[in-house]
Design a protein around this motif. Structure first.
Motif, PDB file in Angstrom:
ATOM      1  N   ILE A 100       0.836  -1.202   0.000  1.00  0.00           N
ATOM      2  CA  ILE A 100       0.000   0.000   0.000  1.00  0.00           C
ATOM      3  C   ILE A 100       0.878   1.262   0.000  1.00  0.00           C
ATOM      4  O   ILE A 100       0.445   2.330  -0.426  1.00  0.00           O
ATOM      5  CB  ILE A 100      -1.009  -0.044   1.186  1.00  0.00           C
ATOM      6  CG1 ILE A 100      -2.128   0.970   1.031  1.00  0.00           C
ATOM      7  CG2 ILE A 100      -0.335   0.083   2.519  1.00  0.00           C
ATOM      8  CD1 ILE A 100      -3.159   0.581   0.034  1.00  0.00           C
ATOM      9  N   ASP A 101       2.140   1.102   0.427  1.00  0.00           N
ATOM     10  CA  ASP A 101       3.066   2.249   0.434  1.00  0.00           C
ATOM     11  C   ASP A 101       3.372   2.787  -0.953  1.00  0.00           C
ATOM     12  O   ASP A 101       3.831   3.926  -1.092  1.00  0.00           O
ATOM     13  CB  ASP A 101       4.374   1.859   1.136  1.00  0.00           C
ATOM     14  CG  ASP A 101       5.057   0.671   0.490  1.00  0.00           C
ATOM     15  OD1 ASP A 101       6.110   0.843  -0.097  1.00  0.00           O
ATOM     16  OD2 ASP A 101       4.523  -0.457   0.551  1.00  0.00           O
ATOM     17  N   ILE A 102       3.138   1.989  -2.010  1.00  0.00           N
ATOM     18  CA  ILE A 102       3.462   2.503  -3.352  1.00  0.00           C
ATOM     19  C   ILE A 102       2.324   3.336  -3.940  1.00  0.00           C
ATOM     20  O   ILE A 102       2.512   4.026  -4.934  1.00  0.00           O
ATOM     21  CB  ILE A 102       3.895   1.387  -4.354  1.00  0.00           C
ATOM     22  CG1 ILE A 102       2.765   0.400  -4.623  1.00  0.00           C
ATOM     23  CG2 ILE A 102       5.158   0.708  -3.868  1.00  0.00           C
ATOM     24  CD1 ILE A 102       3.142  -0.660  -5.650  1.00  0.00           C
ATOM     25  N   ASN A 158      -0.291 -14.404  -6.470  1.00  0.00           N
ATOM     26  CA  ASN A 158       0.557 -14.381  -7.667  1.00  0.00           C
ATOM     27  C   ASN A 158       2.027 -14.240  -7.292  1.00  0.00           C
ATOM     28  O   ASN A 158       2.350 -13.746  -6.216  1.00  0.00           O
ATOM     29  CB  ASN A 158       0.192 -13.188  -8.545  1.00  0.00           C
ATOM     30  CG  ASN A 158      -0.999 -13.488  -9.427  1.00  0.00           C
ATOM     31  OD1 ASN A 158      -1.540 -14.588  -9.394  1.00  0.00           O
ATOM     32  ND2 ASN A 158      -1.405 -12.515 -10.206  1.00  0.00           N
ATOM     33  N   THR A 159       2.883 -14.599  -8.207  1.00  0.00           N
ATOM     34  CA  THR A 159       4.307 -14.327  -8.015  1.00  0.00           C
ATOM     35  C   THR A 159       4.496 -12.816  -7.849  1.00  0.00           C
ATOM     36  O   THR A 159       3.776 -12.016  -8.466  1.00  0.00           O
ATOM     37  CB  THR A 159       5.136 -14.884  -9.203  1.00  0.00           C
ATOM     38  OG1 THR A 159       6.509 -14.783  -8.870  1.00  0.00           O
ATOM     39  CG2 THR A 159       4.904 -14.124 -10.502  1.00  0.00           C
ATOM     40  N   ASN A 160       5.407 -12.443  -6.983  1.00  0.00           N
ATOM     41  CA  ASN A 160       5.733 -11.024  -6.715  1.00  0.00           C
ATOM     42  C   ASN A 160       4.680 -10.259  -5.928  1.00  0.00           C
ATOM     43  O   ASN A 160       4.795  -9.043  -5.782  1.00  0.00           O
ATOM     44  CB  ASN A 160       5.992 -10.242  -8.013  1.00  0.00           C
ATOM     45  CG  ASN A 160       7.395 -10.449  -8.499  1.00  0.00           C
ATOM     46  OD1 ASN A 160       8.214 -10.982  -7.770  1.00  0.00           O
ATOM     47  ND2 ASN A 160       7.669 -10.033  -9.706  1.00  0.00           N
ATOM     48  N   GLY A 162       4.248 -10.301  -2.889  1.00  0.00           N
ATOM     49  CA  GLY A 162       4.834  -9.841  -1.623  1.00  0.00           C
ATOM     50  C   GLY A 162       4.610 -10.817  -0.475  1.00  0.00           C
ATOM     51  O   GLY A 162       4.697 -10.448   0.691  1.00  0.00           O
ATOM     52  N   LYS A 163       4.386 -12.098  -0.811  1.00  0.00           N
ATOM     53  CA  LYS A 163       4.096 -13.116   0.211  1.00  0.00           C
ATOM     54  C   LYS A 163       5.295 -13.330   1.138  1.00  0.00           C
ATOM     55  O   LYS A 163       5.180 -13.309   2.363  1.00  0.00           O
ATOM     56  CB  LYS A 163       3.719 -14.453  -0.468  1.00  0.00           C
ATOM     57  CG  LYS A 163       2.507 -14.343  -1.368  1.00  0.00           C
ATOM     58  CD  LYS A 163       2.184 -15.642  -2.082  1.00  0.00           C
ATOM     59  CE  LYS A 163       3.218 -16.098  -3.086  1.00  0.00           C
ATOM     60  NZ  LYS A 163       3.421 -15.159  -4.211  1.00  0.00           N
ATOM     61  N   SER A 164       6.460 -13.585   0.528  1.00  0.00           N
ATOM     62  CA  SER A 164       7.646 -13.901   1.340  1.00  0.00           C
ATOM     63  C   SER A 164       8.107 -12.674   2.126  1.00  0.00           C
ATOM     64  O   SER A 164       8.535 -12.792   3.274  1.00  0.00           O
ATOM     65  CB  SER A 164       8.771 -14.410   0.444  1.00  0.00           C
ATOM     66  OG  SER A 164       8.325 -15.528  -0.291  1.00  0.00           O
ATOM     67  N   THR A 165       7.995 -11.501   1.521  1.00  0.00           N
ATOM     68  CA  THR A 165       8.378 -10.265   2.224  1.00  0.00           C
ATOM     69  C   THR A 165       7.496 -10.083   3.454  1.00  0.00           C
ATOM     70  O   THR A 165       7.964  -9.682   4.528  1.00  0.00           O
ATOM     71  CB  THR A 165       8.225  -9.048   1.277  1.00  0.00           C
ATOM     72  OG1 THR A 165       8.936  -9.319   0.070  1.00  0.00           O
ATOM     73  CG2 THR A 165       8.768  -7.773   1.909  1.00  0.00           C
ATOM     74  N   PHE A 166       6.218 -10.408   3.309  1.00  0.00           N
ATOM     75  CA  PHE A 166       5.285 -10.318   4.441  1.00  0.00           C
ATOM     76  C   PHE A 166       5.700 -11.292   5.549  1.00  0.00           C
ATOM     77  O   PHE A 166       5.784 -10.921   6.731  1.00  0.00           O
ATOM     78  CB  PHE A 166       3.844 -10.599   3.957  1.00  0.00           C
ATOM     79  CG  PHE A 166       2.912 -10.990   5.062  1.00  0.00           C
ATOM     80  CD1 PHE A 166       2.595 -10.082   6.068  1.00  0.00           C
ATOM     81  CD2 PHE A 166       2.367 -12.269   5.133  1.00  0.00           C
ATOM     82  CE1 PHE A 166       1.752 -10.434   7.116  1.00  0.00           C
ATOM     83  CE2 PHE A 166       1.538 -12.630   6.167  1.00  0.00           C
ATOM     84  CZ  PHE A 166       1.234 -11.717   7.171  1.00  0.00           C
ATOM     85  N   THR A 189      10.370 -16.617  -7.243  1.00  0.00           N
ATOM     86  CA  THR A 189      11.469 -16.626  -6.289  1.00  0.00           C
ATOM     87  C   THR A 189      11.299 -17.801  -5.334  1.00  0.00           C
ATOM     88  O   THR A 189      12.221 -18.591  -5.135  1.00  0.00           O
ATOM     89  CB  THR A 189      11.520 -15.282  -5.526  1.00  0.00           C
ATOM     90  OG1 THR A 189      11.570 -14.230  -6.485  1.00  0.00           O
ATOM     91  CG2 THR A 189      12.733 -15.202  -4.622  1.00  0.00           C
ATOM     92  N   THR A 190      10.124 -17.933  -4.753  1.00  0.00           N
ATOM     93  CA  THR A 190       9.833 -19.078  -3.883  1.00  0.00           C
ATOM     94  C   THR A 190       9.430 -20.265  -4.758  1.00  0.00           C
ATOM     95  O   THR A 190       8.592 -20.121  -5.646  1.00  0.00           O
ATOM     96  CB  THR A 190       8.678 -18.724  -2.913  1.00  0.00           C
ATOM     97  OG1 THR A 190       9.010 -17.510  -2.238  1.00  0.00           O
ATOM     98  CG2 THR A 190       8.442 -19.835  -1.909  1.00  0.00           C
ATOM     99  N   LEU A 191      10.047 -21.435  -4.500  1.00  0.00           N
ATOM    100  CA  LEU A 191       9.794 -22.583  -5.394  1.00  0.00           C
ATOM    101  C   LEU A 191       8.979 -23.704  -4.756  1.00  0.00           C
ATOM    102  O   LEU A 191       8.487 -24.584  -5.449  1.00  0.00           O
ATOM    103  CB  LEU A 191      11.126 -23.151  -5.897  1.00  0.00           C
ATOM    104  CG  LEU A 191      11.968 -22.211  -6.759  1.00  0.00           C
ATOM    105  CD1 LEU A 191      13.224 -22.905  -7.242  1.00  0.00           C
ATOM    106  CD2 LEU A 191      11.172 -21.693  -7.947  1.00  0.00           C
ATOM    107  N   PRO A 208       4.774 -21.004  -3.488  1.00  0.00           N
ATOM    108  CA  PRO A 208       5.244 -20.384  -4.736  1.00  0.00           C
ATOM    109  C   PRO A 208       4.089 -19.659  -5.408  1.00  0.00           C
ATOM    110  O   PRO A 208       2.975 -20.185  -5.464  1.00  0.00           O
ATOM    111  CB  PRO A 208       5.705 -21.569  -5.586  1.00  0.00           C
ATOM    112  CG  PRO A 208       5.349 -22.801  -4.861  1.00  0.00           C
ATOM    113  CD  PRO A 208       4.699 -22.469  -3.567  1.00  0.00           C
ATOM    114  N   GLY A 209       4.349 -18.456  -5.915  1.00  0.00           N
ATOM    115  CA  GLY A 209       3.281 -17.673  -6.537  1.00  0.00           C
ATOM    116  C   GLY A 209       2.901 -18.202  -7.904  1.00  0.00           C
ATOM    117  O   GLY A 209       3.712 -18.778  -8.625  1.00  0.00           O
ATOM    118  N   ILE A 210       1.633 -18.007  -8.243  1.00  0.00           N
ATOM    119  CA  ILE A 210       1.173 -18.342  -9.596  1.00  0.00           C
ATOM    120  C   ILE A 210       1.728 -17.284 -10.552  1.00  0.00           C
ATOM    121  O   ILE A 210       1.710 -16.091 -10.249  1.00  0.00           O
ATOM    122  CB  ILE A 210      -0.372 -18.275  -9.675  1.00  0.00           C
ATOM    123  CG1 ILE A 210      -1.030 -19.108  -8.569  1.00  0.00           C
ATOM    124  CG2 ILE A 210      -0.881 -18.614 -11.056  1.00  0.00           C
ATOM    125  CD1 ILE A 210      -1.130 -20.562  -8.839  1.00  0.00           C
TER     126      ILE A 210
END
Ligand SMILES: Nc1nc2c(ncn2[C@@H]2O[C@H](COP(=O)(O)OP(=O)(O)OP(=O)(O)O)[C@@H](O)[C@H]2O)c(=O)[nH]1
Ligand SMILES: [Mg+2]
Length: 333
Positions: A100-102, A158-160, A162-166, A189-191, A208-210
């Motif tokens: 949301i910061d963007i 989806n891929t990117n 922000g799942k892993s960052t969260f 990135t996540t496999l 892993p993101g779709i």
């Protein structure tokens, strides 16, 4: 016993350097990270994986069969297949609008949440977060504790998105752990599934993101993807455009406007946009043309790149790499 990479979740192996999960045989005993993740984390070097989208979809399908709470993370700049994922959610799910910061600080967050509530009534709760700015982390933790069916909560999207960052921010905020999942702005990135214990009552499962085939980032070279990735708050760019004017986005594509209008583009601040006139007879090599009418009160969406608000009904011709999803939607913000 098999070992999994702490960075991406893939099983570590020292037999085939071209396969995912490879580590040097001499280092196998002592390492917890595959070579791909090590290089991505330390040198920003990206390696395309040989996992397929159907592999990721298979993992997600299994999760949908379970009765666990799902946290569906969505980046509003890439939600082309959101209806598809939404239609497959049968267990309880929370929708999380990430990054949301963007978005410009002036946007009304309540209105944004209302928009999604109306469109996607199945979610038990909807929240906007920023993992980068540590915004709404406590609130989301509370929502997960409230709605979870067991100790396990699956994070997907989806891929990117922000799942892993969260999850890394949850690790940082609420645990003593000092190893983190690898993140990047490149796809996949996540496999594999990564299990992270947050407390005795909560384990988060990263997935892993779709990869959405209409996402522009799947069509561009690595250096351009890195360049257009939105890292900071967007300053929407406002143009008064006349019939037959074009906006030229270097290394990406062109947006032609066929009638007078005022348009606001929400796009990475890194992307240079030049105004130009266009000639109908010119062909643009390697770019696909989409002719599309955007009504007042709608956005034009170029998935993975930007969205555009219009002051009045506006006809566009958009030239983008083949297969990019270009569509209209009810105005989001
Ligand atoms: N500005 C901003 N960027 C974020 C935020 N969360 C994630 N990102 C960026 O988004 C990109 C993707 O983040 P990841 O966490 O790797 O995404 P993912 O959903 O795990 O992606 P996959 O593993 O490929 O499925 C990275 O460049 C992150 O830095 C956020 O809250 N704000
Ligand atoms: Mg990830």
């Amino acid at each position: 016993m098999s070992k999994k990479c702490i960075g991406c979740g893939i099983e570590l192996q020292c037999n085939d350097p071209y396969e995912d999960g490879y580590v040097n045989p001499e280092m196998f005993e002592n390492t917890i990270m595959c070579r791909r993740c090590f290089r991505l984390k330390h040198y920003g070097e990206y390696k395309v994986t040989n996992k397929s989208n159907s592999f990721y979809k298979g993992i997600i399908k299994e999760i949908f069969r379970m009765d666990e709470l799902v946290v569906h993370i969505v980046d509003i700049f890439n939600m082309g297949n959101m209806n598809d994922i939404y239609s497959k959610i049968y267990s309880k799910a929370i929708l999380v609008i990430s990054k949301i910061d963007i978005l410009p600080k002036s946007i009304n967050e309540d209105k944004l949440i209302e928009y999604f509530k109306k469109k996607y009534p199945k979610y038990v709760d909807i929240i906007a977060i920023s993992s980068d700015k540590n915004y709404h982390m406590d609130e989301l933790l509370m929502l997960m504790m409230k709605h979870k069916n067991s100790n396990e909560v699956y994070i997907l999207g989806n891929t990117n998105a922000g799942k892993s960052t969260f999850i890394n921010k949850m690790i940082k905020n609420y645990t003593d752990r000092n190893t983190f999942i690898v993140t990047s702005c490149m796809p996949s990135t996540t496999l594999n599934v990564i299990s992270i214990k947050i407390n005795n009552d909560l384990t988060l499962l990263d997935t892993p993101g779709i990869v959405y085939s209409g996402d522009l980032i799947t069509k561009l070279p690595e250096e351009v993807v890195k360049h257009i990735n939105i890292k900071h708050e967007i300053n929407p760019r406002i143009y008064q455009v006349k019939e037959k004017e074009a906006l030229v986005l270097n290394d990406i594509g062109r947006i032609h406007i066929l009638n007078d209008s005022n348009i606001s583009i929400y796009i990475s601040n890194n992307i240079d946009i030049d105004k130009a006139n266009f000639d109908n007879n010119l062909k643009y090599k390697d770019l696909e043309r989409t002719k599309i009418k955007v009504l007042e009160g709608q956005d034009l969406v170029i998935e993975g790149l930007c969205f555009i608000k219009v002051s009045n009904d506006t006809m566009f011709e958009v030239y983008m790499p083949e297969g990019v999803d270009i569509h209209t939607r009810d105005r989001l913000i």
